[in-house]
Scaffold this active site. Sequence first.
Site, short mmCIF file in Angstrom:
data_model
loop_
_atom_site.label_atom_id
_atom_site.label_comp_id
_atom_site.label_asym_id
_atom_site.label_seq_id
_atom_site.Cartn_x
_atom_site.Cartn_y
_atom_site.Cartn_z
N LYS A 41 -44.04 120.20 68.53
CA LYS A 41 -43.26 120.22 67.28
C LYS A 41 -44.13 120.65 66.12
O LYS A 41 -45.31 120.32 66.07
CB LYS A 41 -42.70 118.82 66.98
N HIS A 89 -28.74 110.74 68.62
CA HIS A 89 -29.34 110.81 67.30
C HIS A 89 -28.61 109.82 66.40
O HIS A 89 -27.45 110.04 66.07
CB HIS A 89 -29.22 112.24 66.77
N ARG A 112 -33.69 112.24 51.01
CA ARG A 112 -32.64 112.79 50.14
C ARG A 112 -31.30 112.13 50.45
O ARG A 112 -31.18 111.39 51.43
CB ARG A 112 -32.50 114.29 50.42
N VAL A 145 -25.61 114.92 53.73
CA VAL A 145 -24.24 115.43 53.83
C VAL A 145 -23.29 114.30 54.25
O VAL A 145 -22.23 114.11 53.67
CB VAL A 145 -24.17 116.58 54.87
C1 MV4 Z 1 -36.83 115.23 70.10
C2 MV4 Z 1 -35.92 115.28 71.18
C3 MV4 Z 1 -36.30 114.67 72.35
N1 MV4 Z 1 -37.50 114.07 72.45
N2 MV4 Z 1 -38.01 114.62 70.26
C4 MV4 Z 1 -34.48 118.20 67.21
C5 MV4 Z 1 -34.75 118.55 65.79
C6 MV4 Z 1 -35.76 117.59 65.28
N3 MV4 Z 1 -35.24 116.90 64.15
C7 MV4 Z 1 -36.08 116.68 66.41
N4 MV4 Z 1 -35.27 117.08 67.53
C8 MV4 Z 1 -35.42 116.49 68.75
N5 MV4 Z 1 -36.57 115.81 68.93
C9 MV4 Z 1 -38.34 114.06 71.41
N6 MV4 Z 1 -39.53 113.49 71.53
C10 MV4 Z 1 -34.73 115.94 70.99
C11 MV4 Z 1 -34.46 116.56 69.78
C12 MV4 Z 1 -33.18 117.21 69.68
C13 MV4 Z 1 -32.19 116.71 68.85
C14 MV4 Z 1 -32.42 115.61 68.03
C15 MV4 Z 1 -31.44 115.13 67.20
C16 MV4 Z 1 -30.21 115.75 67.20
C17 MV4 Z 1 -29.96 116.84 67.97
C18 MV4 Z 1 -30.95 117.34 68.80
C19 MV4 Z 1 -30.69 118.45 69.60
C20 MV4 Z 1 -31.67 118.93 70.40
C21 MV4 Z 1 -32.93 118.32 70.44
#
Ligand code: MV4
Length: 502
Positions: free
Chosen positions: A159, A209, A293, A296
């Site tokens: 990331k 999420h 912030r 939405v």
């Molecule tokens: C993750 C994850 C799985 N494992 N981290 C996507 C954007 C960023 N904000 C973090 N994200 C993710 N991090 C770990 N360690 C899966 C995602 C992710 C995701 C997270 C929240 C909402 C939608 C998503 C869609 C794909 C991947």
Amino acid sequence: MFKKVLVANRGEIAVRILRACRELGINTVSVFSEADRQALHVRYADEAYLLGPAPSRDSYLRGDRIIEIAKQCKADAIHPGYGFLAERDDFAEACEEAKITFIGPKPSSIAAMGDKGVARATVIKAGVPVVPGTEDVGNMTDEDLVAIAPKIGFPLLIKATAGGGGKGMREVDALEEMPGLIRSARREAEASFGDGNVYLEKLVEGARHIEFQIMADGHGNVIHLGERECSLQRRHQKLLEEAPSPFLDQTLREQMGKVAVKAAQAVEYINAGTIEFLVDRHKNYYFLEMNTRLQVEHPVTEMVTGVDIVAEQIRIARGRQLSYEQKDIHFNGHALECRINAEDPYNGFLPSTGRITHSLLPTGPGIRVDTGVYPGFEITPYYDPMIAKLIVWGETRGQAILRMRRALEEYRIVGVRTNIPFHQTMMDSHRFMAGQYDTRFVEERFSMAKMQEGKTSYDEIAALFATLVAHEVTQRAAQIVRPGERDTSNWKWVGRWERMHR
Ligand code: MV4
């Protein structure tokens, strides 16, 4: 209280903030781009000033110009809304220097949470659970990362520290893929954020999420307003949010709420903020990032708690204590929010532009529509495609879904294509009804095949248009968004500003 607040944003969120100001008896200032001369946020405010050409970098991202306008018109404070300048610590800092209150957190909190590596390290110290991964801050070499990877285990994610929203993110399934994927993640991060630094996290599969709304004042009080379930996304764009999450029970809610408060305290947070968590199928939860912030999807929290989050933000920025203690926050019923985007769900969610010729908003029990558009307004390709948020409240989740179906059916927008049919299909989805969905649902499991354009008979079309024409007449009469003389004074001000800067 503030006498005058400038809203440094556009669309539905600008109107939302202007409304809060009007209720609080605060005078309002809007700013706008050349594409937004006819926009609702311009018509609604007491004064409005032109920023510049349509592209955001020439208008809504011109922090220098916005501060200059705020000084000129003697605004006490600036509300940044979401997006644009909301999470720019340099802008918050510049407001401070100009002696204008930034309605949001301190620059140092924005900066700490903006660097995802620093954010991780900071909350780890505060005892907040994070996904196993790298724990150092600062730049790591490719060799460091490759050496650490086997200890974390595969699959893992690379990331971007400056990231968010999935940019610069790469899934790695085996050690030999590491060097290549590190390079491509760094390249993308460098191109998107001007910062190629990356870190590693174990991949949490099939997670939800879930985010917690927190509120903090400048007197050391921090509370949470419960969670929002935000797993229904497509390409990192949320489409539908709900509160409470169908996945959390009261015990887990209270535990995670306490952890969210701890995370906010770790950066001495003030104002409204959101702690994002990943929650896996075993209900393990991990801090993901903090959004510093207003978001939405804040209305779903407002609907189930009764708290006016924007009014609270303004009070906090003014130096007041929170109006609520944690024990005063009670959760009532269920709320859903559908983001209505000018996108064609039958054609890969392609953005749709053009003039909205007619629109008919759903009304009635439990309905709230936050929108920045109206019949006659032209949707341009310059900004986010979200044109409205349809929010419903119901005593139970079931009632909220039935109400959302009813509201989506009533909603008419003519002139641009919208994703309303997507939401209608979602409301009919058995998995959605059962609350059984995670972040992969929309992209991997949701059946677009069911989304066939309904065949409408000639009689139905005739009836629909009769309704629309009749409605448009009433809407025109009802479209007076500002009382009395203020409409003309508004344009007088615009003219004056333009003359001054010619
Ligand atoms: C993750 C994850 C799985 N494992 N981290 C996507 C954007 C960023 N904000 C973090 N994200 C993710 N991090 C770990 N360690 C899966 C995602 C992710 C995701 C997270 C929240 C909402 C939608 C998503 C869609 C794909 C991947």
